[in-house]
Design an enzyme around this catalytic site. Structure first.
Site, PDB file in Angstrom:
ATOM      1  N   CYS A  11       0.850  -1.191   0.000  1.00  0.00           N
ATOM      2  CA  CYS A  11       0.000   0.000   0.000  1.00  0.00           C
ATOM      3  C   CYS A  11       0.891   1.247   0.000  1.00  0.00           C
ATOM      4  O   CYS A  11       1.813   1.366   0.812  1.00  0.00           O
ATOM      5  CB  CYS A  11      -0.899  -0.006   1.234  1.00  0.00           C
ATOM      6  SG  CYS A  11      -1.771   1.534   1.532  1.00  0.00           S
ATOM      7  N   ASP A  12       0.628   2.167  -0.909  1.00  0.00           N
ATOM      8  CA  ASP A  12       1.451   3.372  -1.024  1.00  0.00           C
ATOM      9  C   ASP A  12       1.459   4.204   0.259  1.00  0.00           C
ATOM     10  O   ASP A  12       2.499   4.728   0.657  1.00  0.00           O
ATOM     11  CB  ASP A  12       0.989   4.239  -2.192  1.00  0.00           C
ATOM     12  CG  ASP A  12       1.341   3.633  -3.545  1.00  0.00           C
ATOM     13  OD1 ASP A  12       2.245   2.767  -3.601  1.00  0.00           O
ATOM     14  OD2 ASP A  12       0.707   4.022  -4.544  1.00  0.00           O
TER      15      ASP A  12
END
Length: 117
Positions: A11-12
């Site tokens: 997840c960024d």
């Protein structure tokens, strides 16, 4: 004092939070919902403290891919089972620090929490 960061490693936003913590020299334990699984007791605690409405990420692809019947049935009685089955639906990152839970990543909040100017 244990600092835990919960999320999914690809997840960024989780990547940004982890990078920020590492750059600031903040030691923490990372728990990947997908790889490590969810602890049902911890999830129940989060739901009790934050509420299912805050914990469920309705903007993500996992939620959008749910059958309409599951979305319609989502509520306080069904959230735990749905999140255990779909851990990517938990808003992230979830930071546990000093007895508090914080959802999302915000540099100003993290700076205040860890007394970093």
């Amino acid at each position: 004092m244990t600092i835990k960061l919960y999320g999914i490693k690809n997840c960024d936003t989780v990547k940004k939070a982890r990078q920020w913590l590492e750059q600031q020299g903040v030691a923490y334990q990372f728990v990947d919902h997908r790889a490590d699984g969810l602890n049902p007791a911890e999830l129940e605690d989060w739901l009790e403290r934050l509420g299912w409405e805050q914990l469920v990420n309705k903007r993500g692809t996992t939620y959008r891919a749910l059958p309409d019947a599951d979305k319609a049935a989502l509520g306080p009685d069904t959230a735990a089972a749905l999140l255990l089955a779909n851990p990517a639906m938990i808003k992230r990152p979830l930071l546990e620090f000093d007895g508090q839970l914080h959802l999302g990543f915000n540099t100003e909040l993290y700076s205040r929490l860890f007394n970093i100017s």
